[in-house]
Design an enzyme around this catalytic site. Sequence first.
Site, mmCIF file in Angstrom:
data_model
loop_
_atom_site.group_PDB
_atom_site.id
_atom_site.type_symbol
_atom_site.label_atom_id
_atom_site.label_comp_id
_atom_site.label_asym_id
_atom_site.label_seq_id
_atom_site.Cartn_x
_atom_site.Cartn_y
_atom_site.Cartn_z
ATOM 1 C CG ASP A 155 16.124 37.074 -13.173
ATOM 2 O OD1 ASP A 155 15.982 36.764 -14.363
ATOM 3 O OD2 ASP A 155 15.212 37.560 -12.473
ATOM 4 C CB CYS A 213 -0.882 0.042 1.259
ATOM 5 S SG CYS A 213 -1.928 -1.402 1.514
ATOM 6 C CB CYS A 238 -3.581 -1.867 -1.688
ATOM 7 S SG CYS A 238 -5.106 -1.414 -0.823
#
Length: 520
Positions: A470, A38, A69
């Site tokens: 930047d 699971c 599952c």
Amino acid sequence: MRNGMHTDTERCVRAVQSKDARFDGWFFTAVLTTRIYCRPSCPVVPPKPENMTFHPSAAACQQAGFRACKRCRPDTSPGSPEWNQRADLVARAMRLIGDGVVDREGVPGLARRLGYSTRQTERQLLAELGAGPLALARAQRAQTARLLIETTPLPMTEIAFAAGFSSIRTFNDTVREVFALSPSELRERLPRKRAAAVARANRGATAGGVAGAGTGGRTGAGTTAPAVLCLRLPFRAPLNPDNLFGHLAATAVPGVEEWRDGAYRRTLRLPYGHGIVALTPHADHIGCRLTLSDLRDLTVAISRCRRMLDLDADPVAVDDQLRTDPLLAPLVDKAPGRRVPRTVDEAEFALRAVLGQQVSTAAARTHAARLVIAHGEPVEDAEGGLTHLFPSPDALAALDPDSLAMPRTRRTTFTTLVRQLAGGTLHLGVESDWEQARARLLDLPGFGPWTVDVIAMRALGDPDAFLPTDLGVRRAAQELGLPSTPAALTARAAAWRPWRAYAVQYLWATDSHPINFLPV
């Protein structure tokens, strides 16, 4: 990072007992008494701790004899964030397996792309993931098969080959082993509403015109109408779609990308053909509508879309780290879960990054659109305004530099990059070593730190790529009271590692530029 988390039994047990969805994909719980595996957030009553064992991959669970599952469907968990935040052999191999390389080129092809021997590749994957490349690719094929079985009316024979299986027998055996049901039984378990929708799509396709959801397609035996599939792409919450879809829409190249009816749409160049994808943000998933000329490209198309939207990120780990800076914390608290907008084609993005050097977003789009019209491969789009695939480096190799309306130095930069990519001297892909790619790019004329790091951040996927030069980053830093000179900002940003690319998204988001807003 949570590398090797499956070995921390106490922590895994706590995650399972609290049904913590943040850990889905990080590890899998195998239950000794039921022989099923699971995801941590499985809704059933958690088993006793002494009956749990933990594995790093679904493939490892399957190799140990556990089946998936039927309630939590662990095979549909978001992918592990490990593979997108590392650049070592195992992470690069997992990105390539997700891109379908083992199915197309085999394990020798995988090893060749990585620059290692087949034996070394298999040994390292087995040591970290409990499964070798063949088992990992097999688990991926099983997941694709289940997806096609449950969402399309395709015959099982077509599904088998579309999912990458070499024979019907292998397809049947794998589906039974992984899901404890035959392919037909999987389809019979569909809820009535979903089964009715699949039937309606089938009738629509039979009537003619564009194929209905999950019909048509080409699997190598001939050509029919394009296959159209509607899927749900899961992610770890929270996810803030504003800058993610805002960036993709604001920088969209006409003919290749568009924002239409609440969805970002673009064309895809794929190994067996081409495709068109429409991606729509929802509260708990991303809606994905794929039109494929060849269904064998399904797994690759999904993988590339997930990568473009950064859906396998761990936003809790990212945001927790960035919140440690008191000046960044308010930005994170205001809009948590920002992702890094990436790309479906690394070479395309690198070319577009050069086109965008020192020009506005609108000018960069104009330059790219001219290339698309002149050199792009035409495609048909029955639902919108997409007309071409972005031209490949090979298609641009004979480009006349004088046809580019840009300064001479940038023309040289662009044509040099095209030649390097087309000739194979430079390769940018999911398997790229980030530091090696940076070094190769910096050796090219016209490539400075900004261009190299924006390619590292958005094309190669380095979560720690940073853009201290930047303009938008420096402006935001100054307004927040952070150092605004590149050297001082880089020093301050050391505390944000290894998530500096996400810090860039939060800094960019302080501006009013369209890239920061979900289109209306």
